[in-house]
Scaffold this active site. Structure first.
Site, mmCIF file in Angstrom:
data_model
loop_
_atom_site.group_PDB
_atom_site.id
_atom_site.type_symbol
_atom_site.label_atom_id
_atom_site.label_comp_id
_atom_site.label_asym_id
_atom_site.label_seq_id
_atom_site.Cartn_x
_atom_site.Cartn_y
_atom_site.Cartn_z
ATOM 1 N N LYS A 58 73.344 49.784 88.193
ATOM 2 C CA LYS A 58 73.697 49.315 89.546
ATOM 3 C C LYS A 58 72.715 49.858 90.582
ATOM 4 O O LYS A 58 72.161 49.106 91.392
ATOM 5 C CB LYS A 58 75.118 49.783 89.917
ATOM 6 N N THR A 115 69.786 51.171 90.179
ATOM 7 C CA THR A 115 68.418 50.684 89.926
ATOM 8 C C THR A 115 68.264 49.282 90.511
ATOM 9 O O THR A 115 67.286 48.977 91.199
ATOM 10 C CB THR A 115 68.165 50.650 88.392
ATOM 11 N N HIS A 165 69.253 44.318 82.163
ATOM 12 C CA HIS A 165 68.600 44.539 80.854
ATOM 13 C C HIS A 165 68.276 43.217 80.171
ATOM 14 O O HIS A 165 68.431 43.066 78.956
ATOM 15 C CB HIS A 165 69.478 45.404 79.925
ATOM 16 N N ASP A 202 117.063 41.538 104.687
ATOM 17 C CA ASP A 202 117.546 40.279 105.281
ATOM 18 C C ASP A 202 118.777 40.530 106.148
ATOM 19 O O ASP A 202 119.750 39.785 106.072
ATOM 20 C CB ASP A 202 117.854 39.263 104.177
#
EC number: 2.7.11.1
Length: 2014
Positions: free
Chosen positions: A651, A653, A758, A1386
């Site tokens: 990441k 790199t 890669h 409610d």
């Protein structure tokens, strides 16, 4: 008879024998008699044909009923014949005899055509003649084309009417559209009256047909009335008169409603009405043709209430000679519209009860004829008058002003030149459009100020309008369009604060007087502002108050050349019309402020400052553009990018390559999160409008253990880049699932790019194929097989996938282009400026300034190593300090914060639970480091045992982070939100990351395979993030609660083994269900599973891998084993799973786009499982075990108790074991209803109401008692055995059934667990039918009760006491629910059921309907159900809230209780939600109007937008236990005044006087209305000393020793006194004593020197004589007091009181009391209550327990209350009023002499002999006077210094039950220590209080605050107000034969502290206590209290005491 002289129409002569041709001869009379038919049949030409013998035979066969022969003959003839004419004859014969089969044969097979001319032999005519309806239908349907020939239909209809065939008539009229009003005519013939259908029917006596025709468009004509008078009358009387709904005033007779409308009657015969004239209450003659009426209408109809004569031809009504002839005096409504009247009948003026008169659309030129209108009363009750569409030129004042009750006036479309002067009437609606009005009267605001709501003066000739029109306070709609207005009155004088619509279009606004346009518009004649040069004119201005109310403003078609600036401030405006103002060239940017504007009309305007393309997009875009201009918006290219993915995927790199374009050399550290900036320029070839995009990049990495934490950094509107390693192949794809699910869960609909790194590691020759395969795997994850987006995953297509090599940089340019392209297409949804693209979006300058300020603050804090979060207060300060800040409202601030979050400047979570939304995190890195501390804990036994950490250890982890004690709660909530640490008890948290991934020991060895096992499998498309963590936390909580319950039940039995805890499942097979217990041996839990073992079985829940490719689990597997075959534990687990999914992960309950459910439940067949366990081969399992779909089980369970397995059909499987939750096996047997004892029908009459999701509540009886049954309806198959195997319909039905079962189970379980007197109890449940029975509320819902009672009252329709009790009981019920960790969700008046409206009943209401309630496991709740208007604004999707949402709803219910109205804020849910979030609330009224100060304040506190500011239910309950809460009505500031006087009569008024001489004035306050009725009315004269009101005159004594008497007659202001009297000294007090003679009084005036002047008064005026009584002389001569005695000082008379039924007057004389005998006017006795220097200041009479009169007096020094028995003059009691904590003080009361003959006689020697206890009085400079007493009392009077040493501690006020008597205060709150009444006598009062501890005030001031001011008799109690503002309330009660006094309440309103000290007090109108406060500046304030007596206090105390007792009983029962 009126109308009989009318001539009939000229065609009447055309009645001849030829007209009878339609009626064939006698031979055709019967069905059988058709033998002559042949001879009668004629050809169209008319010549007869010779009959062949075969026709005769056919006739004969039909005649002999030989149908088959007739048919054979007919078919034979038909086959032989070629002639269509002959075939037509055959058809006629078949039709005549009604042979449908033959008719069908001839029409279809032989194609015989039906002729359309109505000849005698036409088959249709023949069939109609004989009444064969089916044949007629067949014949008419055979006709071609859409239209049936009208002539034929009309002929048939007339014939059928005459012959009496109703079915044929109905067929012709209803199906074929025959017109009942048309004559039957043949070609070339004239119409004849006998051929009119109605005429024919009535003549023939066919009543049913006549009525049918009249109801379907036929009318009476004069021929019918003349020829058939009796039948006509009969029809009118029988069918058009019905019983009236109006009550009859005629005894024994039914009131009648005559409905003779729409009958075109030419006249009404007197004879028709005469005998029923006394019974007619409603007469409707509308839509007839009446030119005149019989004289009885309307004048002689004595009981007539409603008369409708509209749509006739009346020129006048019958004349009456005198008013004596008018006996219809009960008339309420007259409608005489659409006639020809030239004036209204003068007789109307005598109808004194008339309420509604409609006379529109006539020819009225005058209202009434003045000369004929004599001795009339006038229409004083008239409410509605409609005179529209007439020719009136004026409305005469003498008539109009008699309409005293008029509420609606419509005079539109007349010729009125002027409007009448306003008069006194409650006019609400005035319409006068389309007249010729040139001016309007001035005084509208005088009479109609608070009434007129709707005024329409449009389309007139008005050049100006009066100011009064804009001073109408109630005005809501004002229409002035289409006039000639040049200007409007000055806006600063307007007061129309309610105005909603103002239409000023089509006027001359903007023109000056000469007709030329001004340079600056002087539209409103306001004060001109100086401009450049000499120009002084003003722009059009609107008052500021209109910004709250005005919604529609029309300024189109005028001469404006600029938009008035004040228009831009009208923030509530929703429609603005500016079109057709030729000079308007610009729109001011300030228009952008109008956030509610949805309609902006700028038609035909040449606007230069808004681009044309923006204008084309509509008002929203235009306003957005202007808003951007106004807020100096700038284009923002900053966005947030989040890089995520598994660790070590490249990441960081990748990010560096994108930023620099080069591969990095160094490896990055394993930091959790890194933030950096990156600017991406527009790639070549891109068509985007933005040059570049700037990213705030958050690179989220770190170790795998931190992956769960990282989701807290995921925010909306960010670009997500998920990075993965292509080289790892399918395994890496499986890992992507976790990240993709996380992103979608935390940022739904986010834009996600999936980037594979890669790339270089994949061989080039296989690369294309390999990447295509991997891409397909990625898409398979997040898209369904059909190609649509998979639920739970982001929307990823192949366009979002990219591959890159970080080594050789291959693909980096493509990735840049992809990022830029995707970013430029991202939308900014929900922006304040409008929907736009995110890149380059316009952001207000102030947001950007705030961003800079936040970044600077973050920088400053990081340099100073300070905490990196802001609190909401700090952020508010930062906003305020930002230069150019224009962020004003709450919503705008939220938008600014959203911008900061979206750009990565801040992190903020809007959850309101535990105040998490009050923190704003500045630095993600800092936050990550704080979280890392938790993840750094290893699972050591010391800190986190079994993954559970104690709260104090978790706090230790906060040390050094900067989180403080104040913010730790928010931090813990943050941890829970992201499942980092989940609460499992009040003081411990589960840390899921510490749990092992697999169980710590071999669980399989514990699971013995045996037959007594059932399983359940949940198959999920995805397991949501956080599911397992939350599930395990919930299970740990529930198991602990169950242990606790079992422990409580078995408190006395000791456990055999200490290490073993006991765990209970309920439910066993015995008798359907009972309770079953086990010993819990071990509880083991891991990351995705939990196992509980016990003797005789186990229970396990774990993840099951449904799909091998998904590494993360794809489902849940539950196993329950029990030797006793009790599988109710399965219900316990599935409840938890289902409720967790419903509340936190509702996405799972949806279906994929192809209809497959995301989650499915399967139940493996236990019989198959047991047999499979014997086989070894696991591969055989899938084939050998049957998996029942849960849907099948549910659908089968509806009808049977077992299901058959296809693998062993002979062995059915009991569903009760398979799906125990459906059979409620965990419920105790006593709760199952015996259906035989339940009586209920499901008819409409027994329906009580509708529940949520289709449930219906019915009224029923169970075991003879009324109950309410809530029925869950499940749709059934018609034939379930043959139901389709797998259809969508089946699935939908199963889903419906499962939803019903689930709702039923949830609500029943909740009701079963709740036991509280204010909560509806569950009586029992039933499976077949699926329902439960509840207690039945006798009075229905609170909403119904309020609406029934709200009609007559403006506030508190249920009365004050009941309102208080109901509010208290609701709060009590809520507090109980919240204690049980239940959020109601409610709460509204519909869900509050009413048991009783009696204030004496202990329980008045109960809460019901828990259908959507949420169980909160210490973690808050999610979900958006609820009712708009009651729902808290923080309830939004994905927001966690807590029980404070119920407190918001409680505030709304309080509003209903106070106002009687629903909290209406609009009709649309979005509109309501928006208003509530903006802080807009329903309007109630001022506190002095509502008069329940504390409840109103509580209401406003509860509906605060910020949940943390709302109170807890428990604190509300304790607040409401204080009687101050209930009795304090309101406070009313009254400004600067000098003196206060109250009226002693029945009136509610008090009077203030101020000033002296010329400036002297008075103010009158009406305490009942909370109103200053008269303000500062001038009345010159000297300063007042005293005032008294006697009948209709006021006596005023002044400081110049004079008494002035003013008359009050005629409500005139006090100006000139009637009489003036002189006195020898200043009058200090007055008293009026009634004398036996009628209207006679003695007025006693006590003087400053001790004298008493006596004035006899007769008829309001004093007589000449006046006598004086001298205290000094009496003391010396009668009571032997020497002159040197201090008691002989000249004391002013401070108090006087009438005693002993008016025979005596007691008055003060210094420390003593003197008694005047009124019969001889002489002083007869002296009493000595005090010693000098005390002075009696107040005196009052009241009764004791025996009803005997007592006199109470109070002094100014000893601060002591003394009580005398008035008949014996004996001093009976003393009470010291200076106790700082007087509550529960008691004092004994001596019996009077009359009761105890042995007691000593009172003398008047001195004070000592009279004391009833050992009392000594001492006086010191420091402490003032003290009474030292040594009696047994609750107050320690040893010395005053005992108060100078201890603070007023609050005693615990817990209730105790005392023996109650009629006047005992059994309910006064007592300390729990004093349980029995004997011990109440000897309390220990500590004396360790120090004065300086009490408050900031010094000792003297403190004792001053405790000084009593006055003694007041309120009903049967004594109220003693003190200077400090509190009021001591004292009551007398019986005490073992004697009496004692007790302080039963101390009332103290803290709100009054700032208003100074209490100066005076009075009782007004017997039931209200008014206390006046004054501060140092002589500014006065009134505090008004409800004057409660013993009864009210008793009810009040008992109400909560009894509730507490019932609550305790309920707990014990459980």
């Amino acid at each position: 008879m009126a109308g009989t002289s009318q001539r009939p129409p000229s065609m009447y002569w055309c009645v001849g024998t030829e007209g009878l041709a339609v009626c064939p001869g006698p031979a055709m009379e019967t069905h059988n008699g058709a033998e002559d038919m042949g001879s009668k049949l004629s050809l169209p030409g008319g010549s007869s044909t010779v009959q062949c013998p075969s026709m005769e035979e056919i006739h004969t066969a039909y005649k002999q009923r030989n149908l088959s022969r007739a048919r054979d003959l007919l078919r034979g003839v038909c086959e032989e014949s070629e002639s269509s004419q002959e075939k037509g004859q055959l058809l006629s014969i078949a039709a005549a005899h009604g042979d449908l089969e033959t008719v069908q044969f001839l029409l279809t097979e032989k194609r015989v055509e039906l002729p359309t001319e109505p000849t005698d032999d036409n088959p249709a005519v023949v069939a109609a003649h004989f009444g064969h309806a089916e044949v007629v239908r067949e014949l008419l349907e055979s006709l071609p084309g859409p239209c049936t020939p009208q002539r034929l239909l009309n002929w048939m209809l007339a014939l059928a009417c005459q012959r009496g065939h109703l079915e044929v008539v109905k067929l012709l009229v209803l199906t074929h559209g025959a017109d009942p009003e048309n004559y039957a005519v043949r070609k070339n013939e004239f119409p004849v009256i006998v051929r009119l259908p109605l005429y024919a029917a009535i003549k023939a006596g066919n009543e049913d047909i006549a009525i049918f025709l009249l109801r379907h468009g036929a009318y009476f004509c004069s021929y019918i009335l003349l020829d058939s008078p009796e039948p006509s009358k009969h029809l009118l009387r029988k069918y058009f008169i019905e019983a009236s709904a109006l009550p009859s005033s005629y005894p024994g007779k039914i009131a009648l409603r005559v409905k003779w409308s729409h009958l075109k009657l030419p006249w009404v015969d007197l004879d028709w009405l005469l005998d029923i004239s006394c019974q007619i209450t409603e007469l409707d003659l509308s839509a007839n043709c009446l030119p005149s009426l019989p004289s009885i209408i309307p004048w002689g109809l004595i009981n007539l209430k409603k008369l409708n004569l509209s749509n006739n031809q009346l020129g006048e009504l019958p004349c009456v000679q005198s008013s004596d002839e008018i006996i219809c005096s009960r008339l309420l409504e007259i409608d005489i519209s659409s006639n020809k009247l030239s004036h209204l009948p003068p007789g109307f003026l005598h109808l004194s009860k008339l309420q509604k008169l409609t006379a529109s659309k006539n020819y009225l030129e005058r209202l009434f004829e003045e000369e004929n209108a004599t001795n009339w009363i006038g229409l004083r009750k008239l409410q509605e008058l409609d005179l529209a569409d007439n020719r009136l030129t004026e409305l005469p004042v003498q008539f109009m002003h008699s309409f005293k009750s008029l509420t609606s006036l419509n005079v539109s479309r007349n010729n009125l030149k002027s409007f009448p002067d306003p008069w006194s009437c409650p006019l609400k609606c005035c319409k006068a459009s389309k007249n010729a009005l040139e001016s309007l009267p001035d005084k509208m605001a005088v009479f109609w100020k608070s009434h007129l709501r709707d005024a329409d003066f449009s389309e007139n000739s008005l050049k100006e309008v009066p100011l009064g029109l804009f001073q109408l306070d109630a005005l809501m709609f004002l229409r002035l369009q289409g006039n000639q207005l040049l200007s409007l009155p000055p806006q600063e004088k307007w007061t129309c604060t309610q105005l909603k619509t103002l239409d000023l279009s089509r006027n001359q606004l903007g023109k000056n007087e000469d007709g030329l346009k001004t340079k600056r518009i002087s539209l409103f004649t306001t004060r001109g502002r100086q401009r450049s040069g000499t120009e002084t004119a003003s722009m059009l201005e609107f008052p500021a108050f209109l910004s709250e109310s005005l919604e529609v403003l029309c300024l189109n078609d005028n001469h404006l050349d600029a938009v008035p600036p004040s228009v831009c401030l009208l923030k509530n405006l929703s429609e603005l019309y500016l079109g057709n103002n030729p000079g308007l060239r610009e729109l001011p940017p300030e228009l952008g402020q109008l956030g509610n504007l949805w309609q902006l009309d700028i038609e035909d305007l040449n606007i230069s400052n808004v681009p044309a393309e923006v204008r084309k997009e509509g008002p929203k875009a235009t306003l957005s553009f202007l808003r951007a201009q106004l807020r100096k918006a700038e284009k923002c290219k900053l966005m947030k990018m989040i890089l995520v993915g598994p660790p070590r995927q490249g990441k960081s790199t990748l990010l560096e390559i994108l930023q620099t374009g080069k591969a990095p050399q160094l490896a990055h550290s394993e930091a959790t999160i890194r933030t950096t900036k990156w600017e991406l320029q527009r790639p070549a070839g891109s068509k985007a409008k933005v040059e570049s995009v700037e990213f705030n990049v958050w690179d989220i990495g770190g170790p795998a253990s931190m992956a769960t934490v990282n989701q807290c950094f995921f925010t909306d509107k960010a670009l997500y880049v998920v990075v993965w390693n292509l080289a790892l192949g399918e395994e890496a794809v499986a890992n992507l699932q976790f990240w993709l699910l996380n992103i979608e869960a935390k940022a739904p609909n986010a834009v996600v790019l999936v980037v594979g790194t890669h790339l270089d590691l994949i061989e080039a020759k296989f690369r294309v194929e390999r990447i295509a395969t991997l891409r397909a795997y990625v898409l398979a994850l997040c898209r369904s097989p059909s190609g649509s987006r998979a639920t739970g995953f982001p929307d990823i297509t192949f366009k979002h996938l990219h591959e890159i090599s970080c080594k050789n940089l291959e693909g980096q340019e493509g990735l840049r282009q992809l990022i830029f392209h995707v970013t430029c297409n991202m939308k900014d949804v929900g922006s304040t400026i409008g929907c736009q693209k995110l890149a380059g979006r316009l952001i207000p300058r102030s947001y950007i300034s705030l961003q800079e300020a936040v970044l600077a603050e973050q920088q400053r804090r990081s340099l100073g190593d300070q905490v990196q979060y802001l609190t909401d207060r700090q952020l508010d300060q930062l906003v305020e300090q930002t230069p150019g800040n224009d962020i004003k409202d709450y919503e705008d601030l939220q938008s600014a914060i959203s911008f900061l979050i979206e750009t990565g400047t801040l992190l903020h979570f809007p959850d309101t639970s535990h105040g998490l939304r009050n923190l704003y995190f500045l630095d993600p890195i800092w936050l990550s480091e704080c979280l890392q501390r938790i993840f750094n804990i290893k699972g050591s036994r010391s800190v986190a045992k079994n993954g559970v950490i104690q709260a104090e250890d978790l706090r230790m982890l906060l040390v050094g982070t900067g989180f403080t004690q104040q913010t730790e709660e928010q931090y813990f909530q943050f941890l829970a939100k992201f499942e980092i640490a989940l609460p499992v008890a009040n003081d411990s948290y589960l840390l899921p990351h510490l749990l092992p991934s697999k169980p710590g020991l071999d669980t399989h060895s514990m699971r013995h395979p045996m037959a007594n096992t059932i399983q359940r499998v949940f198959k999920m498309s995805f397991v949501p993030v956080g599911f397992w963590q939350r599930f395990i936390a919930r299970m740990l909580i529930s198991l602990a609660e169950m242990d606790l319950q079992l422990f409580e039940n078995k408190k006395n039995t000791k456990s055999r083994n200490r290490k073993v805890t006991i765990y209970s499942f309920t439910g066993s097979q015995r008798n359907r269900c009972s309770t079953f217990r086990v010993r819990r041996n071990q509880t083991i839990y891991w990351q995705e599973g939990l196992l509980v073992t016990f003797d005789g079985g186990y229970l396990s829940v774990e993840s099951s891998d449904v799909n091998w490719k998904k590494k993360k689990s794809g489902g849940i597997k539950i196993i329950c084993q029990s030797e006793m075959r009790d599988f109710s534990a399965m219900a316990f687990i599935t409840d938890h799973v289902n409720s967790l999914i419903d509340q936190w992960f509702p996405a799972l309950t949806a279906t994929e786009s192809d209809g497959t459910p995301l989650m499915e439940q399967y139940v493996p067949c236990p019989v198959c499982e047991a047999s499979w366990a014997q086989h070894a081969d696991p591969n055989e399992r899938s084939e050998s075990v049957q998996y029942f779909d849960m849907e099948d089980c549910v659908l089968t369970a509806i009808e049977r108790d077992f299901i058959s397995c296809p693998r062993h059909p002979d062995l059915p499987v009991p569903l009760q074991e398979l799906v125990p939750e459906l059979f409620m096996t965990d419920f105790p047997a006593r709760l199952f209803l015996e259906n035989s004892k339940l009586e209920h029908t499901e008819g409409e009459n027994s329906i009580l109401g509708q529940g949520g999701s289709g449930t219906v509540i019915y009224q029923a009886r169970y075991q003879g008692q009324p109950v309410a049954v809530k029925r869950f309806h499940i749709k059934k198959f018609k034939n379930s055995a043959n139901a389709p195997a797998d259809t969508m319909l089946r699935h939908l039905r199963a889903m419906d059934a499962m939803k019903n079962f689930s709702d039923f189970r949830q609500e029943a379980s909740m009701l079963h667990a709740l036991q509280h007197p204010c909560i509806v109890s569950l009586i029992g449940i039933s499976i077949h039918p699926l329902c439960f029975a509840l207690e039945l509320a006798p009075l229905g819902s609170l909403n119904t009760v309020l609406s029934e009672n709200a009609k007559d009252s403006s506030f508190m329709p249920l009365g004050h006491m009941l309102t208080q009790k109901i509010a208290y009981q609701i709060a009590s019920g809520l507090a109980y629910l919240h204690k049980k960790n239940i959020i109601f969700c409610d709460l509204k008046s519909d869900n509050i059921l009413v048991w009783s409206l009696s204030a004496k009943e202990h329980i008045n209401i109960k809460l019901s309907d828990y259908g959507i309630s949420r169980q909160s496991f210490h973690e808050g709740a999610l979900g958006v159900e609820g009712t708009p208007g009651y729902q808290a604004p923080e309830i939004r999707p994905r927001i966690v809230y807590d029980e404070k949402v119920d407190m918001f709803s409680y505030g709304m219910v309080l509003y209903e209780l106070l106002s009687g109205q629903r909290p209406a804020l609009g009709h649309h849910q979005l509109q309501i939600v928006k208003k509530l979030s903006k802080g807009i609330r329903p309007v109630l009224g001022q506190p002095e109007e509502v008069q329940f100060h504390r409840l109103q304040a509580l209401m406003m506190e509860c509906w605060d937008t910020k949940p943390e500011k709302r109170p807890l239910a428990l604190s509300v309950v304790s607040q409401m236990k204080d009687p101050t809460f209930a009795t304090f009505m309101y406070m009313l500031p009254c400004g600067k005044q000098s003196a206060f006087f109250s009226s002693q009569s029945q009136e509610y008024t008090v009077v203030f006087w101020d000033g002296k001489e010329e400036s002297r004035n008075y103010t009158v306050v009406n305490t009942e209305k909370g109103l200053l009725e008269v303000q500062r009315m001038t009345c010159p004269g000297m300063k007042l000393s005293c005032q008294l009101k006697v009948q209709s005159s006021v006596w005023i004594a002044t400081e110049d020793q004079k008494i002035y008497i003013y008359s009050l007659k005629g409500m005139c202001p006090l100006s000139v006194p009637q009489q003036a009297l002189d006195t020898p000294a200043v009058v200090t007090c007055f008293l009026a004593v009634p004398v036996i003679k009628k209207n006679s009084f003695l007025v006693l005036a006590g003087l400053a020197d001790g004298l008493v002047a006596v004035f006899p008064v007769a008829r309001g005026t004093p007589k000449e004589s006046c006598s004086y009584l001298c205290s000094h002389t009496a003391n010396r001569s009668k009571f032997c007091i020497p002159d040197e005695d201090a008691r002989q000082n000249p004391y002013p008379v401070k108090a006087m009181e009438v005693v002993n039924s008016g025979s005596e007057v007691w008055y003060s004389n210094g420390p003593g009391l003197l008694v005047i005998d009124c019969t001889i006017l002489d002083i007869s006795r002296r009493l000595e209550p005090y010693a000098a220097p005390s002075m009696v200041t107040s005196l009052v009479c009241s009764s004791d327990c025996r009803g005997e009169e007592m006199v109470w007096c109070l002094d100014d020094k000893a601060n002591c209350l003394v009580m005398y028995h008035s008949a014996t003059y004996q001093l009976c009691a003393r009470y010291f009023c200076g106790d700082p904590n007087p509550l529960r003080d008691t004092f004994s009361v001596q019996p009077s002499v009359l009761e105890t003959p042995g007691s000593h006689k009172t003398t008047s020697k001195g004070p000592v002999e009279e004391c009833i206890a050992d009392v000594s009085i001492m006086y010191s400079e420091e402490l003032g006077t003290q009474i030292l007493t040594h009696q047994d009392s609750l107050t320690d009077y040893c010395s005053m210094s005992s108060y100078s040493s201890s603070p007023p501690h609050q005693d615990p006020r817990s209730p105790s039950s005392l023996p109650s008597s009629l006047t005992s205060y059994s309910s006064v709150p007592f300390s729990a220590n004093y349980e029995d009444s004997d011990r109440l006598q000897e309390p220990s009062v500590t004396s360790d209080r120090t004065e300086h501890d009490l408050s900031p005030m010094d000792g003297e001031t403190f004792s001053q605050h405790l000084q009593a001011v006055k003694v007041l008799a309120v009903k049967d109690l004594i109220w003693v107000p003190r200077h400090g503002g509190d009021i001591i309330v004292i009551g007398l009660e019986k005490d073992s034969g004697a009496q004692r006094g007790r302080v039963i309440a101390v009332l103290k309103a803290r709100e009054l502290n700032r208003h100074g000290v209490l100066v005076d007090a009075a009782v007004v109108a017997k039931d209200t206590v008014v206390c006046s406060f004054a501060n140092e500046n002589t500014e006065w304030c009134l505090a008004v209290w409800r004057g409660w007596g013993a009864r009210e206090f008793d009810i009040f105390y008992q109400s909560y005491e009894e509730l507490g007792r019932l609550e305790a009983c309920t707990r014990k029962r459980r």
